[in-house]
Design an enzyme around this catalytic site. Structure first.
Site, short mmCIF file in Angstrom:
data_model
loop_
_atom_site.label_atom_id
_atom_site.label_comp_id
_atom_site.label_asym_id
_atom_site.label_seq_id
_atom_site.Cartn_x
_atom_site.Cartn_y
_atom_site.Cartn_z
N PHE A 173 16.74 140.56 -19.85
CA PHE A 173 18.06 141.20 -19.73
C PHE A 173 19.20 140.19 -19.69
CE2 PHE A 173 17.25 140.09 -15.33
CZ PHE A 173 18.51 139.72 -14.89
N GLY A 218 11.13 135.38 -19.97
CA GLY A 218 11.16 136.20 -18.75
C GLY A 218 10.56 135.44 -17.58
N SER A 219 10.00 136.19 -16.66
CA SER A 219 9.49 135.58 -15.43
C SER A 219 8.18 134.83 -15.70
CB SER A 219 9.23 136.65 -14.37
OG SER A 219 8.17 137.48 -14.82
N GLU A 222 9.08 131.02 -22.62
CA GLU A 222 10.31 130.45 -22.05
C GLU A 222 10.53 131.20 -20.73
OE1 GLU A 222 13.47 129.60 -20.84
OE2 GLU A 222 14.47 130.78 -22.39
N CYS A 251 18.20 131.41 -16.81
CA CYS A 251 17.01 130.61 -16.48
C CYS A 251 17.43 129.16 -16.26
CB CYS A 251 15.93 130.75 -17.53
SG CYS A 251 16.50 130.38 -19.16
C1 UN1 Z 1 18.33 131.87 -20.59
O1 UN1 Z 1 18.86 131.89 -19.49
O2 UN1 Z 1 17.28 132.53 -20.82
O3 UN1 Z 1 21.49 126.99 -21.70
C2 UN1 Z 1 18.88 131.14 -21.76
C3 UN1 Z 1 21.96 128.08 -21.40
C4 UN1 Z 1 22.05 129.12 -22.49
C5 UN1 Z 1 20.74 129.82 -22.68
C6 UN1 Z 1 20.10 130.33 -21.45
N1 UN1 Z 1 22.42 128.46 -23.71
O4 UN1 Z 1 22.35 128.34 -20.28
#
Ligand code: UN1
Length: 509
Positions: A160, A240-241, A262, A296
Site C-alpha cells: 500500500f 511487503g513485510s 523487497e 520501507c
Molecule cells: C518502498 O518504501 O517500498 O527510496 C519504496 C525511497 C523510494 C522508494 C521506497 N524511492 O524511499
C-alpha cells in the site's frame, strides 16, 4: 474529490478489479471497499478475483507472451515511452489519488508518479540495450556469446505504501524485457491500481498490444498464494513485510521458480561528531516522518555521537514541534494519516512496548482527535531514547516512531547499525572522509543502500534498489536489475569444418 477523480480515470464507483489489459473480466470474488484514511470516505468498491477468474487471466497472459516476445525490444520500449507520456499528462490527478487513497503528502504523491515517469525513461533506454557478453572460444572457428531472453509471466505483488511506483519499477522493466505482467495490488489501495490499468490500457490499445500483457488481479492473500505456487509464473516479484516475503519465497523456491523480494527495513542514520547538523536534521526528519514513517526506507534509528547527542536531540525536538499533521492534500501539512486503524493500533502497541522495555520519550506520541482528524488515523510522530538491543527496536514498525541512541566510536556505531535482522538502507552524516569511507567499506554498512550526507529514504530509480538479510536480497529498478526479469542463454556457434571437443577431448570413430 473522489467522484471527480474516478471520472477522470473512467472508474465506476463499483467495478471489477480483474483485467487482462483493455478487457475487464467479471470478477466473482468478494468486494473490497477502499476507504480513504484522509477523511474516512469510501472511494470505490472493487470486486476481487476467484481462483477461476485468476486462471482465466493466466491463460490470456500465457497466449499474450507468445506474441509480445516477438516484438523487437525497442518497439516494446516505444510503448513504454508512451506510457511515460501518459503518466506525465496524468501526474496531477494520479498524484492526488495516491495521496487521497494512501494518505501520503501531496508532494510525495506527485513524487511517486515522478518515480513512475523516471522508470519509464530508464526502461526506454534499456530497450535498446539488454546486452550480453561475447567470449573467446577455446576452439578454432567457434564463436561464443550470451543473450538474454524474456521469462514469461512476471507476477507483481505490491504494497500500500507505494501503491503505484513499485508496480511500475517492475512492469516497465519486465515489459521491455519481453515479459507479460500480472499485478496484484494491495487490498488497501486498489483504486490507484485501477487508474493505472486505465492509463496503460489506452496506450496499449493505440499500439495494438495483445490483450494479456498488462493484467490486474485484485485480491487478498489467497491471490498472492496462487501466484507463488503457480508453475506457469516463472518470476514473482513481491514487496511487503518480511513475514509475507518468507511465505512467498518458500512457495516459489519449493517449485524452483524465481522470486524478487523487497521486504522490511530498519534503517539507521549515523550522526557523527563531524556531521553538518543542520543538513542532518533535514535528512533525519524527512526520513522519519515522510509518508508518516511508512516507507520501507524510512529512518527508524538515529545513532548519534555522544558529543553531539544532546544538541542534536534538542534540534530534533524543536523540528518535531513545528511539524504540521493533517490532510495530506493540503500542501501546508507535512504528515498525513497512517493507512488504517490497524496501523494506528500497531503504532500504539509499539509505544507501549518501548515503555515496557525501558525506553523514554523525547517527543511523545499519541493519536490525534478533533476537527480534521475524524478518520482516527492521524498520529503524532514521536522520538524515543532506547538501546539498540531492545526487542521492539529490532522490529520494523510501519509508523513515525524514531529511535535515538548514543555511540562513542565509529566501529561501535557501524556495529549497532548492522545489528538488526533487516538490511535495506543506511546513511552516515559526516564531513570526515575517513569516516565516510569506513562506512562504505566492506567492513562498513551491510545494507543494500549506504548513503553519505543524505538520508535513508528517497532513492533515485537509476540505482539498483533493495537490501540484504531479512529485506530479501532482491534488486529492482536501475543498474542491471533488469537481468532478474530475463533468462541468460550461452550460445556457442561452430563455423569451422570440423567438430573439435572442448577440453581437448578426443572422440574418434
Ligand atoms: C518502498 O518504501 O517500498 O527510496 C519504496 C525511497 C523510494 C522508494 C521506497 N524511492 O524511499
Amino acid at each position: 474529490m473522489a467522484e471527480d477523480i474516478l471520472k477522470i480515470f473512467d472508474i465506476a464507483p463499483s467495478q471489477s478489479g480483474v483485467s487482462t489489459g483493455q478487457h475487464w473480466l467479471a470478477a466473482h470474488g468478494e468486494a473490497i471497499t477502499s476507504v480513504s484514511p484522509v477523511d474516512n470516505k469510501e472511494i470505490a468498491t472493487v470486486k476481487t478475483a476467484t481462483r477461476e477468474d485468476y486462471d482465466q487471466v493466466v491463460a490470456v497472459a500465457q497466449e499474450a507472451f507468445k506474441v509480445w516476445r516477438t516484438w523487437p525490444a525497442p518497439k516494446r520500449g516505444e510503448v513504454v515511452r508512451q506510457i511515460g507520456e501518459a503518466l506525465r499528462a496524468n501526474k496531477e490527478h494520479l498524484g492526488k489519488l495516491v495521496s487521497y487513497e494512501m494518505g501520503k503528502s501531496l508532494q510525495e504523491g506527485y513524487g511517486e508518479v515522478q518515480e513512475m515517469i523516471d522508470i519509464c525513461d530508464l526502461a526506454v533506454g534499456l530497450s535498446r540495450q539488454l546486452h550480453g557478453l561475447t567470449m573467446h572460444s577455446e576452439r578454432p572457428g567457434h564463436r561464443m556469446y550470451e543473450q538474454w531472453h524474456p521469462l514469461g509471466i512476471t507476477a507483481i505483488i505490491s504494497a500500500f505504501n507505494f501503491p503505484v511506483a513499485v508496480w511500475s519499477w517492475n512492469s516497465m522493466l519486465a515489459w521491455v524485457c519481453g515479459n507479460v505482467c500480472i499485478w496484484k495490488p494491495s487490498e488497501k489501495t486498489p483504486v490507484t491500481a485501477l487508474a493505472c490499468q486505465h492509463i496503460v490500457a489506452k496506450v496499449f490499445a493505440a499500439n495494438h498490444v495483445p490483450e494479456g500483457v498488462c493484467c490486474l488481479i485484485t485480491g487478498g492473500r489467497d491471490a498472492g498464494e496462487w501466484m507463488a505456487h503457480d508453475k506457469r509464473i516463472p518470476l514473482v516479484s513481491a514487496t511487503g513485510s518480511t513475514r509475507m516475503g518468507k511465505a512467498v519465497g518458500a512457495a516459489v523456491g519449493e517449485r524452483l521458480g524465481r522470486s524478487l523480494l523487497e521486504l522490511g527495513g530498519n534503517n539507521a542514520i549515523i550522526i557523527s561528531a563531524d556531521a553538518d547538523l543542520d543538513m542532518s536534521l533535514i535528512g533525519a526528519v524527512f526520513g522519519a516522518v515522510g509518508t508518516a514513517g511508512q516507507r520501507c526506507t524510512s529512518t527508524r534509528r538515529l545513532i548519534i555521537h555522544e558529543s553531539v547527542y544532546d544538541s542534536f536531540v534538542a534540534k530534533l525536538a524543536k523540528a518535531y514541534a513545528q511539524l504540521r499533521i493533517g490532510n495530506p492534500l493540503d500542501q501546508h501539512n507535512h504528515v498525513g494519516p497512517l493507512i488504517d486503524k490497524a496501523a494506528v493500533n500497531a503504532y500504539l502497541d509499539s509505544i507501549e512496548q518501548i515503555k515496557q522495555q525501558g525506553g523514554s520519550f523525547v517527543v511523545e506520541g499519541g493519536v490525534l482527535s478533533g476537527p480534521g482528524y475524524e478518520s482516527g488515523c492521524y498520529v503524532k510522530p514521536c522520538i524515543a531514547a532506547v538501546e539498540n538491543t531492545y526487542d521492539i527496536v529490532q522490529h520494523e514498525t510501519f509508523a513515525p516512531i524514531l529511535y535515538v541512541m548514543k555511540y562513542q566510536t565509529l566501529d561501535q556505531a557501524i556495529a549497532m547499525q548492522n545489528d538488526v535482522p533487516q538490511g535495506l538502507s543506511s546513511a552516515i552524516m559526516t564531513l570526515n572522509l575517513r569516516e565516510a569511507e569506513q562506512f562504505l567499506s566492506n567492513a562498513g554498512s551491510d545494507c543494500g543502500i549506504a548513503n553519505v550526507n543524505i538520508g535513508t529514504s528517497g532513492a533515485e530509480i537509476g540505482g539498483a534498489f533493495g537490501g540484504e538479510k531479512e529485506t530479501g536480497g532482491g534488486r529492482e529498478s536501475g543498474s542491471d536489475a533488469w537481468k532478474a526479469y530475463m533468462r541468460r542463454q550461452t550460445n556457442t556457434i561452430n563455423y569451422s569444418t570440423s567438430l573439435p571437443l572442448a577440453q581437448g577431448i578426443k572422440f574418434d570413430f
